[in-house]
Design a protein around this motif. Structure first.
Motif, PDB file in Angstrom:
ATOM      1  N   VAL A 246      -7.585  -1.445  10.912  1.00 29.36           N
ATOM      2  CA  VAL A 246      -6.866  -1.252   9.651  1.00 29.36           C
ATOM      3  C   VAL A 246      -5.368  -1.120   9.911  1.00 29.36           C
ATOM      4  O   VAL A 246      -4.536  -1.715   9.214  1.00 29.36           O
ATOM      5  CB  VAL A 246      -7.413  -0.025   8.898  1.00 29.36           C
ATOM      6  CG1 VAL A 246      -6.503   0.318   7.728  1.00 29.36           C
ATOM      7  CG2 VAL A 246      -8.829  -0.282   8.404  1.00 29.36           C
ATOM      8  N   ASN A 247      -5.030  -0.363  10.948  1.00 28.15           N
ATOM      9  CA  ASN A 247      -3.608  -0.166  11.247  1.00 28.15           C
ATOM     10  C   ASN A 247      -2.946  -1.445  11.750  1.00 28.15           C
ATOM     11  O   ASN A 247      -1.773  -1.699  11.470  1.00 28.15           O
ATOM     12  CB  ASN A 247      -3.439   0.959  12.271  1.00 28.15           C
ATOM     13  CG  ASN A 247      -3.453   2.341  11.621  1.00 28.15           C
ATOM     14  OD1 ASN A 247      -2.645   2.614  10.741  1.00 28.15           O
ATOM     15  ND2 ASN A 247      -4.376   3.187  12.020  1.00 28.15           N
ATOM     16  N   THR A 250      -2.377  -3.547   8.588  1.00 29.14           N
ATOM     17  CA  THR A 250      -1.516  -2.956   7.559  1.00 29.14           C
ATOM     18  C   THR A 250      -0.302  -2.369   8.272  1.00 29.14           C
ATOM     19  O   THR A 250      -0.305  -1.220   8.682  1.00 29.14           O
ATOM     20  CB  THR A 250      -2.254  -1.856   6.772  1.00 29.14           C
ATOM     21  OG1 THR A 250      -2.852  -0.924   7.702  1.00 29.14           O
ATOM     22  CG2 THR A 250      -3.348  -2.441   5.916  1.00 29.14           C
ATOM     23  N   SER A 253       1.483   1.392   8.679  1.00 23.65           N
ATOM     24  CA  SER A 253       0.833   2.251   7.690  1.00 23.65           C
ATOM     25  C   SER A 253       0.539   3.640   8.243  1.00 23.65           C
ATOM     26  O   SER A 253       0.535   4.620   7.501  1.00 23.65           O
ATOM     27  CB  SER A 253      -0.487   1.603   7.237  1.00 23.65           C
ATOM     28  OG  SER A 253      -1.340   1.404   8.356  1.00 23.65           O
ATOM     29  N   ALA A 261      -7.313   5.760   4.646  1.00 21.95           N
ATOM     30  CA  ALA A 261      -7.479   4.312   4.514  1.00 21.95           C
ATOM     31  C   ALA A 261      -7.911   3.948   3.106  1.00 21.95           C
ATOM     32  O   ALA A 261      -7.431   2.966   2.521  1.00 21.95           O
ATOM     33  CB  ALA A 261      -8.504   3.813   5.533  1.00 21.95           C
ATOM     34  N   MET A 264      -5.003   4.145   0.765  1.00 23.16           N
ATOM     35  CA  MET A 264      -4.023   3.085   0.993  1.00 23.16           C
ATOM     36  C   MET A 264      -4.540   1.712   0.567  1.00 23.16           C
ATOM     37  O   MET A 264      -3.791   0.893   0.032  1.00 23.16           O
ATOM     38  CB  MET A 264      -3.655   3.030   2.486  1.00 23.16           C
ATOM     39  CG  MET A 264      -2.830   4.206   2.974  1.00 23.16           C
ATOM     40  SD  MET A 264      -1.105   4.129   2.441  1.00 23.16           S
ATOM     41  CE  MET A 264      -0.522   2.721   3.380  1.00 23.16           C
ATOM     42  N   LEU A 265      -5.820   1.457   0.812  1.00 24.09           N
ATOM     43  CA  LEU A 265      -6.358   0.109   0.657  1.00 24.09           C
ATOM     44  C   LEU A 265      -7.099  -0.128  -0.648  1.00 24.09           C
ATOM     45  O   LEU A 265      -7.133  -1.245  -1.155  1.00 24.09           O
ATOM     46  CB  LEU A 265      -7.307  -0.200   1.822  1.00 24.09           C
ATOM     47  CG  LEU A 265      -6.704  -0.155   3.226  1.00 24.09           C
ATOM     48  CD1 LEU A 265      -7.806  -0.331   4.262  1.00 24.09           C
ATOM     49  CD2 LEU A 265      -5.660  -1.237   3.393  1.00 24.09           C
ATOM     50  N   GLU A 269     -10.759  -3.518  -0.327  1.00 23.43           N
ATOM     51  CA  GLU A 269     -10.241  -3.789   1.012  1.00 23.43           C
ATOM     52  C   GLU A 269     -10.899  -2.896   2.055  1.00 23.43           C
ATOM     53  O   GLU A 269     -11.160  -3.325   3.187  1.00 23.43           O
ATOM     54  CB  GLU A 269      -8.720  -3.593   1.047  1.00 23.43           C
ATOM     55  CG  GLU A 269      -7.942  -4.772   0.535  1.00 23.43           C
ATOM     56  CD  GLU A 269      -8.126  -6.007   1.410  1.00 23.43           C
ATOM     57  OE1 GLU A 269      -7.807  -5.959   2.603  1.00 23.43           O
ATOM     58  OE2 GLU A 269      -8.606  -7.035   0.886  1.00 23.43           O
ATOM     59  N   TRP A 273     -12.913  -3.898   5.646  1.00 19.46           N
ATOM     60  CA  TRP A 273     -12.615  -3.423   6.997  1.00 19.46           C
ATOM     61  C   TRP A 273     -13.758  -2.620   7.597  1.00 19.46           C
ATOM     62  O   TRP A 273     -13.971  -2.663   8.810  1.00 19.46           O
ATOM     63  CB  TRP A 273     -11.313  -2.639   6.996  1.00 19.46           C
ATOM     64  CG  TRP A 273     -10.159  -3.545   6.709  1.00 19.46           C
ATOM     65  CD1 TRP A 273      -9.350  -3.546   5.625  1.00 19.46           C
ATOM     66  CD2 TRP A 273      -9.748  -4.646   7.514  1.00 19.46           C
ATOM     67  NE1 TRP A 273      -8.451  -4.580   5.693  1.00 19.46           N
ATOM     68  CE2 TRP A 273      -8.671  -5.267   6.846  1.00 19.46           C
ATOM     69  CE3 TRP A 273     -10.177  -5.174   8.732  1.00 19.46           C
ATOM     70  CZ2 TRP A 273      -8.018  -6.378   7.358  1.00 19.46           C
ATOM     71  CZ3 TRP A 273      -9.527  -6.279   9.239  1.00 19.46           C
ATOM     72  CH2 TRP A 273      -8.468  -6.867   8.562  1.00 19.46           C
TER      73      TRP A 273
END
Length: 409
Positions: A246-247, A250, A253, A261, A264-265, A269, A273
């Motif tokens: 994820v990082n 993104t 982030s 997560a 943020m997503l 999304e 992931w």
């Protein structure tokens, strides 16, 4: 340009090289090329163009790359076409390059530059005439379904002991195991690594059962983030894998928890992931190429959504690619494997029956992987999509995979 990568494995199923199958134009689209234009650009080595454009690390971190050359392109200025380390490039010739002094001299020049050489499709009855050529080869590719490669292996072992032999066109794991048991081959090539072993009873490990349960939970219409977070949190490897991916995807982030997560997503999304992380861990006991194949197909399918007017089905296309090798992982027929995982009827119909809109994308990807360029062209014409689109999507998938797995672009 159309391009596909074909892996070559060692006896432990580790990928040691990739062959580039590339085609710049297609006679199916432009029959006039069979006339005066057929040699346009013939001096270019298309595989080198791809390597230079993408960077050799996008194709592989450290494997050798087999690049086919023709009887014309072999004389091109290969050093100007591609700056990649010479020792990682293996120029692949065939019987269109005759064993005459002009070509032997050029092969020696390439060897002196530090490149490696390989040959395929030599007529068995004419091996003797290729003596000077064979002395220069690092690899000889033997088609296990067209010649008696056990006899060819004895021949090369006696006369050219320094040549590495590649057993090619291996159709299933049974054939691979038989060739490996006999020994004498350094590399193996074919579809065998993606053909499921479905004979006999195969128990699924408890860890994979847990991963399947997690995928089912995530792919429910409205999954409960708290429950999913708790399940993921019990598996440190899965947690780390998820947060790393994820990082990487993104930028800047700084996501440190699954709940972070989610914030943020968003659910859609995050589902993507989590599915990716679960599949990566679930496939970890199989050859690494299976994980790569799964992830490349997922991104390739998602990228093709717009070309097929399926933007609303990006999520389903991504999941279809991810689970397209589930039969190999679980060692069960695809229908049985998918009965264990909650996927939509469209995904199941595509993978099991080859039916529905998603199946059109799946079929195209499979033909592309096999470098069946004429069929790829036909399918793209039917879909009214420009050929450059599919190449762009494939290259995008390769770059995405490298960034996802190694954090590099």
């Amino acid at each position: 340009m159309l391009v596909a990568l074909i892996p070559l494995f060692d006896e432990n199923m580790a990928v040691r090289a990739y062959s580039i199958f590339a085609q710049k134009d297609n006679f199916f689209l432009d029959p006039m090329m069979q006339g005066t234009r057929q040699n346009d650009g013939a001096a270019a080595v298309f595989g080198l163009e791809l390597i230079e454009e993408m960077g050799i690390e996008t194709i592989s971190e450290d494997s050798e790359i087999f690049v086919p050359v023709s009887n014309i392109s072999i004389f091109s200025d290969v050093q100007e076409q591609c700056k990649a380390p010479h020792g990682r490039i293996v120029f692949l010739i065939d019987n269109t390059i005759p064993p005459v002094e002009m070509y032997v001299k050029r092969l020696r020049e390439l060897k002196n530059m530090g490149y490696k050489l390989a040959v395929r499709k030599l007529p068995v009855s004419d091996f003797e005439n290729y003596g000077e050529v064979l002395k220069l080869m690092d690899y000889v590719l033997l088609n296990n379904r067209k010649i008696a490669i056990d006899k060819a292996k004895i021949y090369f072992g006696k006369l050219y002991p320094n040549v590495k032999l590649v057993a090619g066109n291996i159709s299933d794991m049974g054939a691979f195991e038989r060739l490996k048991a006999v020994g004498g081959y350094q590399l193996y090539e074919g579809d065998f690594y993606r053909v499921p072993v479905t004979k006999g009873n195969h128990e699924i490990s408890p860890l994979k059962v847990n991963y399947i349960a997690l995928m089912n939970s995530v792919n429910s219409e409205n999954f409960d983030l708290a429950d999913v977070s708790e399940i993921i949190g019990r598996d440190p490897a899965l947690t780390i894998s998820l947060l790393q991916m994820v990082n990487r995807m993104t930028i800047n982030s700084g996501i440190s928890t699954i709940r972070h997560a989610a914030a943020m997503l968003g659910q859609k999304e995050l589902r993507k992931w989590i599915n990716t992380a679960v599949v990566k861990e679930m496939y970890s006991d199989k050859p690494s190429e299976i994980t790569r194949l799964s992830l490349l197909r997922a991104k390739f399918a998602e990228s093709l959504a717009a070309a097929f007017d399926m933007q609303a089905k990006q999520e389903e296309l991504f999941l279809m690619g991810l689970v397209s090798v589930l039969d190999v992982i679980l060692e069960k027929p695809m229908q049985e494997a998918l009965e264990m995982v909650k996927v939509t009827g469209e995904v199941s119909d595509a993978l099991v029956k080859g039916e529905g809109d998603l199946a059109k994308v799946l079929n195209l990807m499979m033909q592309y992987e096999n470098a069946n360029w004429q069929e790829v062209t036909r399918l793209m014409l039917l879909a009214d999509v420009d050929l450059s689109v599919i190449n762009d999507c494939y290259v995008k998938s390769l770059k995405w995979y490298r960034e996802l797995m190694y954090g590099k672009n």
